[in-house]
Design an enzyme around this catalytic site. Sequence first.
Site, mmCIF file in Angstrom:
data_model
loop_
_atom_site.group_PDB
_atom_site.id
_atom_site.type_symbol
_atom_site.label_atom_id
_atom_site.label_comp_id
_atom_site.label_asym_id
_atom_site.label_seq_id
_atom_site.Cartn_x
_atom_site.Cartn_y
_atom_site.Cartn_z
ATOM 1 N N SER A 32 1.291 -83.162 17.446
ATOM 2 C CA SER A 32 0.878 -83.670 18.734
ATOM 3 C C SER A 32 2.069 -84.469 19.443
ATOM 4 C CB SER A 32 -0.288 -84.164 18.689
ATOM 5 O OG SER A 32 -0.157 -85.536 17.949
ATOM 6 N N THR A 56 -2.683 -77.371 7.845
ATOM 7 C CA THR A 56 -4.101 -76.984 8.229
ATOM 8 C C THR A 56 -4.623 -75.510 7.614
ATOM 9 O OG1 THR A 56 -3.636 -75.970 10.421
ATOM 10 C CG2 THR A 56 -4.369 -78.409 10.204
ATOM 11 N N HIS A 72 7.485 -89.499 6.673
ATOM 12 C CA HIS A 72 6.321 -90.484 6.392
ATOM 13 C C HIS A 72 6.240 -90.681 4.770
ATOM 14 C CE1 HIS A 72 4.888 -90.151 10.716
ATOM 15 N NE2 HIS A 72 6.030 -90.558 10.842
HETATM 16 N N1 APR Z 1 -0.819 -74.205 13.821
HETATM 17 C C1 APR Z 1 -0.116 -74.875 14.807
HETATM 18 N N2 APR Z 1 -0.551 -75.975 15.085
HETATM 19 C C2 APR Z 1 -1.505 -76.291 14.628
HETATM 20 C C3 APR Z 1 -2.245 -75.841 13.710
HETATM 21 C C4 APR Z 1 -1.879 -74.700 13.192
HETATM 22 N N3 APR Z 1 -2.349 -73.720 12.234
HETATM 23 N N4 APR Z 1 -3.135 -76.764 13.200
HETATM 24 C C5 APR Z 1 -3.388 -77.759 13.908
HETATM 25 N N5 APR Z 1 -2.314 -77.536 14.863
HETATM 26 C C6 APR Z 1 -1.792 -78.453 15.840
HETATM 27 C C7 APR Z 1 -2.904 -79.140 16.706
HETATM 28 O O1 APR Z 1 -3.320 -78.501 17.640
HETATM 29 C C8 APR Z 1 -2.317 -80.683 16.852
HETATM 30 O O2 APR Z 1 -1.640 -80.807 18.161
HETATM 31 O O3 APR Z 1 -1.078 -79.431 15.161
HETATM 32 C C9 APR Z 1 -1.228 -80.593 15.785
HETATM 33 C C10 APR Z 1 -1.439 -81.877 14.816
HETATM 34 O O4 APR Z 1 -1.115 -82.869 15.328
HETATM 35 P P1 APR Z 1 -1.742 -84.345 14.840
HETATM 36 O O5 APR Z 1 -3.014 -84.331 14.065
HETATM 37 O O6 APR Z 1 -1.512 -85.387 15.710
HETATM 38 O O7 APR Z 1 -0.564 -84.582 13.575
HETATM 39 P P2 APR Z 1 0.677 -85.141 13.618
HETATM 40 O O8 APR Z 1 1.326 -84.557 14.848
HETATM 41 O O9 APR Z 1 1.501 -84.550 12.417
HETATM 42 O O10 APR Z 1 0.404 -86.643 13.503
HETATM 43 C C11 APR Z 1 1.730 -87.445 13.278
HETATM 44 O O11 APR Z 1 0.448 -89.456 12.922
HETATM 45 O O12 APR Z 1 -1.081 -90.855 11.944
HETATM 46 C C12 APR Z 1 0.200 -90.195 11.720
HETATM 47 O O13 APR Z 1 1.318 -90.594 9.921
HETATM 48 C C13 APR Z 1 0.283 -89.606 10.685
HETATM 49 O O14 APR Z 1 2.135 -87.965 10.323
HETATM 50 C C14 APR Z 1 0.962 -88.081 11.289
HETATM 51 C C15 APR Z 1 1.292 -88.624 12.553
#
Ligand code: APR
Length: 239
Positions: free
Chosen positions: A191, A28, A121
Amino acid sequence: MNVKIQLLKEMINESKKIVFFGGAGVSTESGIKDFRSADGIYMMDYKYPPESVLSHSFYVQHTAEFYDFYREYLCFPDAKPNMAHFKLAELEQSGKLKAVITQNVDGLHQLAGSKTVYELHGSALRNYCVKCGKSHDFDFVYKSNGIPKCECGGTVKPDVVLYEESLNDEVVSGAIKAIKKADMLIVAGTSLTVYPAAGFIRYFKGKNLVLINKDATAMDENFGLVIHGKVGEVLREAV
Ligand code: APR
């Protein structure tokens, strides 16, 4: 420097076999939206429920719409590695970090210089023809309109694991082996809601288990140290 960052720094200093396990939150700070934050890809209004689009059945039944969504929301040609990616590459160069395991498909860890990266993935940088198997580069899909077709007439599919599809066995076993041998596991920007990836944490038997995440997760209490913050900023201070 706050107490938790100091503790993280000490853990990193005493560890010799660190493994990093990350998710969309690691990218992000490179301008790439994550999925489940308030402004995440799955939270936006879209003609279909966004999470359902990234599934094998949607890909089969609504192929053209899949590619429209994929090019719009999963392709980031201009994204650059951020501090988190660079600090992890630095830790690997120092010999302390043995592997990065990522759920992301953006290739930013490798772009930052990381060598051992397990892409659970897959990667949007790799595409292949489902008919003849020929590889095609990122631009072949990104710059195509509608459904990208190989010269042989077959559809060119991104090497990205969609829901209902299985992870690559070699990548899975490599990642699990690295976690089993680690003396420190840093989990960040995820997450921890998507399996089997989120389940890999259970293979860790080492001393220092750390979570760096902007928001709380349902698994926070499983970690010895939890830092709620931006992973790029935290690693800039701790490494
Ligand atoms: N620093 C730390 N944490 C962050 C930051 C940051 N700069 N930006 C966002 N986050 C946290 C958010 O609070 C959230 O809990 O990162 C987490 C991202 O969670 P998701 O959006 O669920 O992404 P992810 O866990 O990678 O999803 C897993 O879901 O749909 C599938 O294939 C897709 O790989 C993905 C998988």
